[in-house]
Design a protein around this motif. Structure first.
Motif, PDB file in Angstrom:
ATOM      1  N   ASP A  82       1.687   8.032  -2.324  1.00 32.75           N
ATOM      2  CA  ASP A  82       0.727   8.156  -3.420  1.00 32.75           C
ATOM      3  C   ASP A  82      -0.607   8.755  -2.976  1.00 32.75           C
ATOM      4  N   ALA A  83      -0.673   9.220  -1.739  1.00 30.27           N
ATOM      5  CA  ALA A  83      -1.881   9.917  -1.287  1.00 30.27           C
ATOM      6  C   ALA A  83      -1.930  11.306  -1.923  1.00 30.27           C
ATOM      7  N   ARG A  84      -3.101  11.899  -1.929  1.00 32.46           N
ATOM      8  CA  ARG A  84      -3.265  13.264  -2.426  1.00 32.46           C
ATOM      9  C   ARG A  84      -3.580  14.200  -1.263  1.00 32.46           C
ATOM     10  N   ILE A  85      -3.326  15.468  -1.483  1.00 32.72           N
ATOM     11  CA  ILE A  85      -3.516  16.491  -0.447  1.00 32.72           C
ATOM     12  C   ILE A  85      -4.596  17.478  -0.877  1.00 32.72           C
ATOM     13  N   LEU A  86      -5.554  17.696   0.014  1.00 31.28           N
ATOM     14  CA  LEU A  86      -6.564  18.747  -0.167  1.00 31.28           C
ATOM     15  C   LEU A  86      -6.215  19.874   0.792  1.00 31.28           C
ATOM     16  N   PRO A  87      -5.656  20.986   0.289  1.00 33.15           N
ATOM     17  CA  PRO A  87      -5.263  22.080   1.187  1.00 33.15           C
ATOM     18  C   PRO A  87      -6.456  22.939   1.589  1.00 33.15           C
ATOM     19  N   LEU A 105      -2.176   4.556   4.539  1.00 31.77           N
ATOM     20  CA  LEU A 105      -1.706   3.234   4.102  1.00 31.77           C
ATOM     21  C   LEU A 105      -2.738   2.158   4.424  1.00 31.77           C
ATOM     22  N   ILE A 106      -3.267   2.206   5.634  1.00 32.34           N
ATOM     23  CA  ILE A 106      -4.265   1.212   6.053  1.00 32.34           C
ATOM     24  C   ILE A 106      -5.541   1.356   5.230  1.00 32.34           C
ATOM     25  N   TRP A 107      -5.985   2.580   5.047  1.00 38.71           N
ATOM     26  CA  TRP A 107      -7.248   2.823   4.347  1.00 38.71           C
ATOM     27  C   TRP A 107      -7.143   2.432   2.880  1.00 38.71           C
ATOM     28  N   ALA A 108      -5.984   2.687   2.256  1.00 37.77           N
ATOM     29  CA  ALA A 108      -5.814   2.317   0.854  1.00 37.77           C
ATOM     30  C   ALA A 108      -5.867   0.803   0.674  1.00 37.77           C
ATOM     31  N   LYS A 109      -5.426   0.066   1.671  1.00 37.04           N
ATOM     32  CA  LYS A 109      -5.506  -1.399   1.608  1.00 37.04           C
ATOM     33  C   LYS A 109      -6.938  -1.881   1.817  1.00 37.04           C
ATOM     34  N   HIS A 110      -7.717  -1.116   2.581  1.00 36.13           N
ATOM     35  CA  HIS A 110      -9.094  -1.500   2.895  1.00 36.13           C
ATOM     36  C   HIS A 110     -10.030  -0.356   2.486  1.00 36.13           C
ATOM     37  N   PRO A 111     -10.204  -0.131   1.196  1.00 41.31           N
ATOM     38  CA  PRO A 111     -10.940   1.059   0.742  1.00 41.31           C
ATOM     39  C   PRO A 111     -12.416   1.080   1.132  1.00 41.31           C
ATOM     40  N   LYS A 112     -12.967  -0.055   1.541  1.00 45.43           N
ATOM     41  CA  LYS A 112     -14.378  -0.079   1.925  1.00 45.43           C
ATOM     42  C   LYS A 112     -14.596   0.279   3.390  1.00 45.43           C
ATOM     43  N   TRP A 113     -13.529   0.429   4.153  1.00 41.06           N
ATOM     44  CA  TRP A 113     -13.662   0.830   5.548  1.00 41.06           C
ATOM     45  C   TRP A 113     -13.990   2.311   5.633  1.00 41.06           C
ATOM     46  N   ASN A 114     -14.433   2.748   6.809  1.00 41.26           N
ATOM     47  CA  ASN A 114     -14.584   4.180   7.048  1.00 41.26           C
ATOM     48  C   ASN A 114     -13.620   4.618   8.151  1.00 41.26           C
ATOM     49  N   GLY A 115     -13.697   5.887   8.516  1.00 44.04           N
ATOM     50  CA  GLY A 115     -12.747   6.428   9.484  1.00 44.04           C
ATOM     51  C   GLY A 115     -12.780   5.740  10.826  1.00 44.04           C
ATOM     52  N   SER A 155       0.836  -1.198   0.000  1.00 46.67           N
ATOM     53  CA  SER A 155       0.000   0.000   0.000  1.00 46.67           C
ATOM     54  C   SER A 155       0.871   1.248   0.000  1.00 46.67           C
ATOM     55  N   THR A 156       0.509   2.202  -0.827  1.00 45.55           N
ATOM     56  CA  THR A 156       1.229   3.481  -0.876  1.00 45.55           C
ATOM     57  C   THR A 156       0.313   4.663  -0.569  1.00 45.55           C
ATOM     58  N   GLY A 157      -0.918   4.361  -0.182  1.00 43.62           N
ATOM     59  CA  GLY A 157      -1.884   5.429   0.055  1.00 43.62           C
ATOM     60  C   GLY A 157      -2.631   5.861  -1.178  1.00 43.62           C
ATOM     61  N   LYS A 158      -2.458   5.139  -2.288  1.00 43.23           N
ATOM     62  CA  LYS A 158      -3.132   5.510  -3.534  1.00 43.23           C
ATOM     63  C   LYS A 158      -4.639   5.440  -3.361  1.00 43.23           C
ATOM     64  N   GLY A 159      -5.323   6.461  -3.848  1.00 41.83           N
ATOM     65  CA  GLY A 159      -6.775   6.532  -3.740  1.00 41.83           C
ATOM     66  C   GLY A 159      -7.259   7.243  -2.491  1.00 41.83           C
ATOM     67  N   ILE A 160      -6.340   7.630  -1.626  1.00 37.35           N
ATOM     68  CA  ILE A 160      -6.697   8.309  -0.378  1.00 37.35           C
ATOM     69  C   ILE A 160      -6.340   9.790  -0.476  1.00 37.35           C
ATOM     70  N   GLN A 199     -10.735  11.526   2.839  1.00 37.68           N
ATOM     71  CA  GLN A 199     -11.085  10.552   3.877  1.00 37.68           C
ATOM     72  C   GLN A 199     -10.507  10.940   5.237  1.00 37.68           C
ATOM     73  N   ILE A 200      -9.339  11.574   5.236  1.00 37.92           N
ATOM     74  CA  ILE A 200      -8.619  11.878   6.469  1.00 37.92           C
ATOM     75  C   ILE A 200      -8.511  13.389   6.625  1.00 37.92           C
ATOM     76  N   ILE A 201      -8.735  13.877   7.833  1.00 42.12           N
ATOM     77  CA  ILE A 201      -8.616  15.305   8.127  1.00 42.12           C
ATOM     78  C   ILE A 201      -7.451  15.491   9.087  1.00 42.12           C
ATOM     79  N   ASN A 202      -6.360  16.054   8.577  1.00 42.27           N
ATOM     80  CA  ASN A 202      -5.151  16.280   9.368  1.00 42.27           C
ATOM     81  C   ASN A 202      -5.148  17.702   9.920  1.00 42.27           C
TER      82      ASN A 202
END
Length: 394
Positions: free
Chosen positions: A113-118, A267-277, A44-49, A149-152
């Motif tokens: 491979d995650a994306r950032i929403l500023p 990383l965890i979420w990209a491996k399990h894309p059907k999970w929620n926060g 997992s590289t965080g792709k799709g997150i 999906q994630i709010i930092n």
């Protein structure tokens, strides 16, 4: 700490120290090897997150963030672009989450491979952190309605800067984001050795407050501690792009710990894309390196130090119910403002986490950071964290 944009939050001292032995950027990012990042990236590289970074904006010209930053929004000054960052804090945090390494010369994020929403929550002319609370509230709601999906939230407001009305609105925004399936993480603060105030949004119900640990998994002295701490992550000797200077700095702070925790979640979420926060958070809590002494959750490291490889590589941790936030029962009492006596945690030795080989997934204890510039080391006072106060800067 003071620089022009956030006058009460950040500063740099230019004390030159003797030249240091050259290190590669990867050697400086010690926590990646300790967390077995290379092995995790095969899975997992965080792709799709997408990670919403609620901060000072993100500089899209940074080589490490090329093609990774979405349009976002400035919630304080809507006419300005969130893809600019005159302060540099949001950019540094984003690199720790999703940096591409810039060909081995720059910062590699834990979830490359995650994306950032500023989402900008600090105005360029604001002098008081208190004025940023409405922006923070609006940003949480914006992120809740986005594809992130994630709010930092690598920031913290001491309890006395948040009035009752604002606190109620902040909790409602958090509740809304949780109901939308988001995972919210916030730094606990860098004031642990002095006032150790309860801070928001880390203390809001449903938010995972993140403290910093050192490489021995000992809680750092600078991290604010208390019942609002849910997890711990590496938080010292963390390289970042220098703020106000060229080169890369070795820094410390719970801002960095929060960013690394967000990368782990990606990383965890990209491996399990059907999970929620709620489910991702529950697995992070279950697989964390637990305190070696005292009660769980610990006042210093919560449910333990993040160990994402336990899920990514070994499929450990049960996601449980998608409808229940695992922190809400543990954060009883609601968002009421604490008294001064409540804001001072009882003093005790900082706790350690698991003593297994994984114990090296840590942070540090609050010593002054070091700045790498062309073979020289510059001492930087403080640590990189938006701990917003006028009378006592972090």
């Amino acid at each position: 700490m003071i620089i022009s944009l956030l006058a009460s939050s950040l500063a740099i001292m230019g004390l030159i120290a003797p030249a240091a032995t050259a290190e590669t950027m990867r050697e400086r990012q010690w926590y990646l090897d300790r967390m077995q990042a290379e092995s995790m990236w095969k899975v997992s590289t965080g792709k799709g997150i997408t990670v919403a970074v609620l901060d000072s904006g993100v500089d899209t010209s940074a080589p490490e963030l090329k093609g990774k930053v979405l349009e976002g929004k400035n919630l304080v000054e809507p006419s300005k672009d969130a893809r600019t960052d005159p302060d540099g804090h949001g950019t540094a945090i984003s690199m720790l989450i999703a940096g591409n390494g810039a060909g081995g010369q720059g910062i590699k994020g834990l979830a490359p491979d995650a994306r950032i929403l500023p989402l900008t929550v600090f105005g360029s002319t604001k002098e008081s952190g208190t004025n940023s609370i409405p922006g923070l509230i609006n940003a949480i709601r914006y992120a809740a309605d986005s594809d992130a999906q994630i709010i930092n939230m690598s920031l913290a407001f001491p309890y006395y800067q948040v009035n009752k009305t604002e606190l109620g609105k902040l909790q409602k925004a958090v509740d809304y984001a949780v109901s939308r399936g988001k995972l919210l993480l916030a730094g606990s603060g860098n004031d642990g050795e002095t006032s150790n105030d309860i801070t928001y949004p880390a203390a809001n119900k449903g938010v995972a407050g993140v403290s910093a640990v050192d490489s021995s998994l000992t809680a750092t002295k600078f991290s604010n501690h208390g019942s609002f701490v849910a997890l711990a992550a590496p938080g010292k000797d963390i390289p970042i792009r220098c703020i106000g200077k060229a080169g890369y700095c070795r820094s410390w702070g719970t801002s960095q710990a929060t960013a690394i925790a967000s990368g782990a979640a990606a990383l965890i979420w990209a491996k399990h894309p059907k999970w929620n926060g709620n489910q991702v958070l529950r697995v992070m809590m279950e697989t964390a390196g637990k305190p070696t002494e005292g009660k769980i959750p610990s006042r210093y490291i919560g449910y333990g130090t993040i160990r994402p490889r336990y899920n990514v590589l070994e499929n450990k941790g049960s996601p449980g119910s998608a409808d229940t936030n695992p922190l809400v029962p543990a954060q009883a009492g609601g968002p009421s403002s604490p008294s001064s006596s409540q804001s001072r945690s009882a003093s005790a030795s900082p706790q350690s986490g698991s003593s297994e080989s994984e114990a090296s997934e840590g942070g540090d204890d609050g010593a002054s950071p070091l700045l790498w510039i062309v073979g020289a080391v510059v001492v930087v006072g403080g640590g990189l964290f938006l701990f917003l106060r006028r009378r006592r800067a972090s």
